[in-house]
Design a protein around this motif. Structure first.
Motif, PDB file in Angstrom:
ATOM      1  N   SER A 151       0.840  -1.207   0.000  1.00 45.94           N
ATOM      2  CA  SER A 151       0.000   0.000   0.000  1.00 45.94           C
ATOM      3  C   SER A 151       0.866   1.246   0.000  1.00 45.94           C
ATOM      4  CB  SER A 151      -0.885   0.035   1.242  1.00 45.94           C
ATOM      5  OG  SER A 151      -1.578  -1.174   1.400  1.00 45.94           O
ATOM      6  N   HIS A 152       2.052   1.125   0.608  1.00 45.08           N
ATOM      7  CA  HIS A 152       2.899   2.313   0.829  1.00 45.08           C
ATOM      8  C   HIS A 152       4.245   1.780   1.291  1.00 45.08           C
ATOM      9  CE1 HIS A 152       4.318   5.817   3.019  1.00 45.08           C
ATOM     10  NE2 HIS A 152       3.864   5.438   4.186  1.00 45.08           N
ATOM     11  N   THR A 153       5.327   2.422   0.853  1.00 51.83           N
ATOM     12  CA  THR A 153       6.637   1.789   1.072  1.00 51.83           C
ATOM     13  C   THR A 153       7.381   2.276   2.302  1.00 51.83           C
ATOM     14  OG1 THR A 153       7.494   3.397  -0.503  1.00 51.83           O
ATOM     15  CG2 THR A 153       7.122   1.159  -1.317  1.00 51.83           C
ATOM     16  N   GLU A 154       6.787   3.105   3.115  1.00 54.05           N
ATOM     17  CA  GLU A 154       7.532   3.533   4.303  1.00 54.05           C
ATOM     18  C   GLU A 154       7.854   2.299   5.154  1.00 54.05           C
ATOM     19  OE1 GLU A 154       7.713   7.452   7.086  1.00 54.05           O
ATOM     20  OE2 GLU A 154       5.752   6.840   6.427  1.00 54.05           O
ATOM     21  N   PRO A 155       9.037   2.327   5.816  1.00 51.56           N
ATOM     22  CA  PRO A 155       9.536   1.090   6.427  1.00 51.56           C
ATOM     23  C   PRO A 155       8.666   0.487   7.532  1.00 51.56           C
ATOM     24  CG  PRO A 155      11.258   2.754   6.315  1.00 51.56           C
ATOM     25  CD  PRO A 155       9.996   3.420   5.897  1.00 51.56           C
ATOM     26  N   ASP A 156       7.738   1.264   8.091  1.00 50.09           N
ATOM     27  CA  ASP A 156       6.896   0.658   9.133  1.00 50.09           C
ATOM     28  C   ASP A 156       5.904  -0.346   8.535  1.00 50.09           C
ATOM     29  OD1 ASP A 156       5.834   2.952   7.978  1.00 50.09           O
ATOM     30  OD2 ASP A 156       4.613   3.472   9.712  1.00 50.09           O
ATOM     31  N   HIS A 157       5.727  -0.306   7.204  1.00 47.61           N
ATOM     32  CA  HIS A 157       4.846  -1.290   6.556  1.00 47.61           C
ATOM     33  C   HIS A 157       5.604  -2.216   5.610  1.00 47.61           C
ATOM     34  CE1 HIS A 157       1.633   1.246   8.078  1.00 47.61           C
ATOM     35  NE2 HIS A 157       2.301   2.262   7.586  1.00 47.61           N
ATOM     36  N   SER A 158       6.740  -1.720   5.120  1.00 46.14           N
ATOM     37  CA  SER A 158       7.463  -2.521   4.131  1.00 46.14           C
ATOM     38  C   SER A 158       8.801  -3.001   4.671  1.00 46.14           C
ATOM     39  CB  SER A 158       7.666  -1.704   2.850  1.00 46.14           C
ATOM     40  OG  SER A 158       8.549  -0.640   3.125  1.00 46.14           O
ATOM     41  N   LEU A 178      -1.116  10.242   0.547  1.00 45.41           N
ATOM     42  CA  LEU A 178      -1.720   9.874   1.854  1.00 45.41           C
ATOM     43  C   LEU A 178      -0.894   8.759   2.495  1.00 45.41           C
ATOM     44  CD1 LEU A 178      -5.507   9.930   0.974  1.00 45.41           C
ATOM     45  CD2 LEU A 178      -4.058  11.778   1.734  1.00 45.41           C
ATOM     46  N   HIS A 179       0.259   8.973   3.051  1.00 45.42           N
ATOM     47  CA  HIS A 179       0.758  10.320   3.046  1.00 45.42           C
ATOM     48  C   HIS A 179       2.007  10.503   2.191  1.00 45.42           C
ATOM     49  CE1 HIS A 179       4.058   9.885   6.137  1.00 45.42           C
ATOM     50  NE2 HIS A 179       3.445   8.763   6.188  1.00 45.42           N
ATOM     51  N   TRP A 180       2.420   9.482   1.409  1.00 45.73           N
ATOM     52  CA  TRP A 180       3.463   9.678   0.403  1.00 45.73           C
ATOM     53  C   TRP A 180       2.882   9.404  -0.981  1.00 45.73           C
ATOM     54  CZ3 TRP A 180       6.117  12.594   3.005  1.00 45.73           C
ATOM     55  CH2 TRP A 180       6.676  12.280   4.226  1.00 45.73           C
ATOM     56  N   PRO A 181       3.616   9.776  -2.028  1.00 43.27           N
ATOM     57  CA  PRO A 181       3.039   9.688  -3.373  1.00 43.27           C
ATOM     58  C   PRO A 181       2.774   8.261  -3.838  1.00 43.27           C
ATOM     59  CG  PRO A 181       5.018  11.062  -3.356  1.00 43.27           C
ATOM     60  CD  PRO A 181       4.935  10.411  -2.026  1.00 43.27           C
ATOM     61  N   CYS A 197      -3.922   1.496   4.641  1.00 44.22           N
ATOM     62  CA  CYS A 197      -2.591   1.763   5.213  1.00 44.22           C
ATOM     63  C   CYS A 197      -2.627   2.979   6.160  1.00 44.22           C
ATOM     64  CB  CYS A 197      -1.551   1.917   4.110  1.00 44.22           C
ATOM     65  SG  CYS A 197       0.108   1.643   4.766  1.00 44.22           S
ATOM     66  N   ASP A 198      -1.876   4.052   5.856  1.00 47.54           N
ATOM     67  CA  ASP A 198      -1.815   5.173   6.815  1.00 47.54           C
ATOM     68  C   ASP A 198      -3.142   5.933   6.934  1.00 47.54           C
ATOM     69  OD1 ASP A 198       0.812   4.899   7.638  1.00 47.54           O
ATOM     70  OD2 ASP A 198       1.617   6.196   6.084  1.00 47.54           O
ATOM     71  N   ALA A 199      -3.856   6.054   5.819  1.00 45.37           N
ATOM     72  CA  ALA A 199      -5.060   6.889   5.842  1.00 45.37           C
ATOM     73  C   ALA A 199      -6.109   6.303   6.792  1.00 45.37           C
ATOM     74  CB  ALA A 199      -5.645   7.002   4.434  1.00 45.37           C
ATOM     75  N   GLY A 234      -3.626   0.704   8.448  1.00 41.77           N
ATOM     76  CA  GLY A 234      -2.302   0.152   8.743  1.00 41.77           C
ATOM     77  C   GLY A 234      -1.836   0.429  10.154  1.00 41.77           C
ATOM     78  N   HIS A 235      -2.507   1.361  10.851  1.00 43.04           N
ATOM     79  CA  HIS A 235      -2.128   1.687  12.232  1.00 43.04           C
ATOM     80  C   HIS A 235      -3.391   1.756  13.099  1.00 43.04           C
ATOM     81  CE1 HIS A 235       1.990   2.811  11.215  1.00 43.04           C
ATOM     82  NE2 HIS A 235       1.563   3.635  10.302  1.00 43.04           N
ATOM     83  N   GLY A 236      -3.327   1.149  14.283  1.00 44.12           N
ATOM     84  CA  GLY A 236      -4.409   1.287  15.255  1.00 44.12           C
ATOM     85  C   GLY A 236      -5.545   0.336  14.981  1.00 44.12           C
TER      86      GLY A 236
HETATM   87 FE1  FEO Z   1       3.734   6.325   6.312  1.00 43.09          FE
HETATM   88 FE2  FEO Z   1       2.771   4.236   8.519  1.00 43.09          FE
HETATM   89  O1  FEO Z   1       3.914   4.812   7.252  1.00 43.09           O
END
Ligand code: FEO
Length: 574
Positions: free
Chosen positions: A91-98, A158-161, A177-179, A235-237
């Motif tokens: 969904s999004h590549t920031e390291p907390d998910h990838s 939301l929140h990266w491209p 994911c983040d949204a 992706g959170h909570g």
């Molecule tokens: Fe933007 Fe939860 O990573």
């Protein structure tokens, strides 16, 4: 031997739950806030959620933070044979998910990675060896069989491209994911207790989503084109099941109000999945505190130069994060477009995070200066891992820039009150106090006068804090601070000191005598009395927050001393 506290025992745990037919949530529960991140304001830990969807084929939606490596794979293997997973949806590549994508590819070399073009490009740089991939666009579908037809929704910013949402037509679950997420760790898989989570939900929106309000509205529009959404698997909570309409409605309302702001500041940066976006986010946060809207633009993805030109022209202020030296032509073209569209009387601020490996800032700053832009804060330069204080400095720099942008409006509002009403309001008087607070390594202070006792049981008082105050971020629900009471006849030095306009990141306590409190917030040695307090709740009051606090300790230094009182002449400014 030291006994483990409940918190340390629980630090990292996993939860699995069947959330719908053929659908399992795997939630990595991170009970502690172990870093200072602006969106972790309420200190309730967080979770990284991933999901298994089983049709005739099996898909895994997102992985987890690398700190969960062992726990995540132990849990995954209990749920499914990894070799039988056909798709890994990113969904999004920031390291907390990838953070575990590389491990997944090692474990299942035949898996097909599904993501947006930007996400796949990023993974190529991360993985460094070939992998099967499927790049998806808005509306593309992937049929897993047994009715689990997945539809992808492009949700850039939301929140990266790179962000996509995934909608399963069988279960009517939207994976976002983040949204719509929040940093909140509890055993509750779902949003059963709205009261418990809504403050974190709003805080997370303000930090991560408000600077992308237009993108939120575009994503909501695309979501409206889907069938009814039964559940939002974030992706959170906790996952949103009971309050989907209510909470998506809040996103809509907040984003609409952002886009109606009278001024906008563009924050341009080059994402590197490191400090750059965090600092940009810190600055954006400081701007939105003032009611000014922000549009964040990742120059890596800014390919439509006409759109960029239009955005720069309608902005009242610009913030530019410098790209690394020798960056590619797209970024250079975007930077050239910003410079070419900037105009006189806009505010400008620059930052660089490359530890000296970014394009030099001063030649660009001089060009903006020559065009007649107002330099709102000194260049922010990051030479090493940013500290909590650097993030705070960024926030304060953002606030300063936004306050300059709205200065004329503020003066006009000040003059608009009828003289009689203005004078009548001015007859409301209050004591004089200094609020001091510390959170992590960051400390701050402000002069306060709108303070009033509010309850006996528990012992509590309320105070009003302007939304654009630097100290406001240290006064979230659960934060501790000190209320220092100034003494009649002996307050001028302290009042003068704390009324000063401090530069972003400046130490408010230089040359001030202080003592330590239990919470770490400084007690002013020259105050008449102090109270140690905890924020219990906050009420939105236009340009101020009304903060209700409980008091758990206190002391008077001179029993006969009287509290300094502030008599005002007018009621439309301090
Ligand atoms: Fe933007 Fe939860 O990573």
């Amino acid at each position: 031997m030291v006994a483990l506290t409940e918190k340390t025992k629980k630090r990292l745990t996993m939860q699995t739950a069947e959330i719908a037919v053929n659908t399992t949530a795997m939630r990595s529960l991170d009970w502690d806030r172990d870093r200072f991140d602006i969106e972790f304001g309420l200190q309730n830990g967080t979770t990284y959620n991933s999901f298994i969807i089983r049709g005739e084929k099996t898909a895994l939606v997102d992985t987890s933070h690398e700190k969960f490596r062992q726990l995540f794979f132990d849990t995954l293997k209990k749920e499914v044979n990894p070799a039988e997973i056909d798709y890994l949806i990113i969904s999004h590549t920031e390291p907390d998910h990838s953070g575990l994508v590389k491990d997944m590819l090692k474990l299942c070399p035949d898996i097909t990675v599904v993501g947006s073009k930007v996400a796949i490009q990023f993974l190529e740089d991360l993985v460094h060896h070939p992998f099967k991939r499927k790049i998806v666009k808005n509306g593309d579908r992937l049929d897993l069989g047994n009715g689990h037809e997945l539809e992808f929704v492009i949700a850039p910013n939301l929140h990266w491209p790179d962000t996509i949402f995934t909608f399963d037509h069988k279960t009517q679950i939207l994976y976002t994911c983040d949204a719509f997420g929040l940093h909140y760790c509890s055993d509750n898989t779902f949003d059963d207790d709205l009261k418990a989570i809504e403050a974190d939900f709003e805080y997370y929106y303000e930090c991560l989503m408000a600077p992308n309000a237009r993108s939120v509205l575009s994503a909501l529009k695309r979501m409206g084109e889907l069938e009814k959404i039964d559940m939002i698997a974030t992706g959170h909570g906790p996952l949103l099941s009971h309050n989907v309409e209510e909470l998506t409605g809040r996103y809509r309302k907040w984003s609409q109000s952002q886009t109606k702001a009278e001024a906008t500041v563009g924050v341009f940066f080059v994402s590197d999945y490191g400090y750059s976006e965090r600092l940009a986010q810190g600055i954006a946060n400081g701007i939105t505190k003032t009611g000014v809207a922000v549009e964040m633009v990742d120059l890596n993805a800014a390919t439509d130069l006409q759109e960029l030109r239009e955005l720069v022209s309608r902005c009242a202020g610009l913030v530019v994060g410098m790209p690394p030296v020798n960056e590619d032509a797209t970024i250079q073209a975007a930077l050239g477009t910003i410079l070419g569209s900037a105009k006189e009387k806009q505010a400008i601020g620059l930052f660089e995070t490359g530890g000296g490996n970014d394009e030099p800032t001063y030649p660009l700053l001089n060009k903006f200066r020559a065009l007649g832009l107002h330099i709102s804060f000194p260049v922010i330069e990051i030479r090493e891992t940013p500290t909590e204080n650097k993030y705070k400095l960024c926030e304060e720099a953002g606030t300063d820039l936004a306050q300059w942008v709205t200065r004329d409006k503020s003066i006009k509002a000040m003059k608009s009150l009828s003289a009689d009403l203005d004078k009548a309001l001015g007859r409301i008087s209050g004591g004089l106090y200094i609020i001091t607070a510390k959170k992590g390594d960051v400390q701050s202070a402000m002069l306060a006068s709108w303070v009033s006792q509010a309850s006996f049981k528990p012992l509590g008082f309320s105070l009003a804090v302007a939304k654009d105050r630097a100290i406001e971020s240290l006064m979230q629900v659960g934060d501790k601070f000190i209320l220092n009471v100034l003494e009649e006849g002996n307050y001028q030095i302290l009042m003068k000191h704390f009324l000063k306009r401090f530069a972003p990141g400046a130490d408010r306590f230089e040359n001030v005598r202080t003592q330590n409190s239990v919470s770490g917030a400084p007690i002013l040695a020259d105050a008449l009395a102090y109270m140690e307090c905890e924020v219990a709740s906050r009420l939105d009051a236009g340009d101020h927050w009304i903060v209700y606090c409980t008091v758990y300790a206190g002391r008077v230094s001179k029993p006969e001393g009287m509290t300094a009182v502030h008599h005002r002449k007018v009621g439309n400014h301090y």
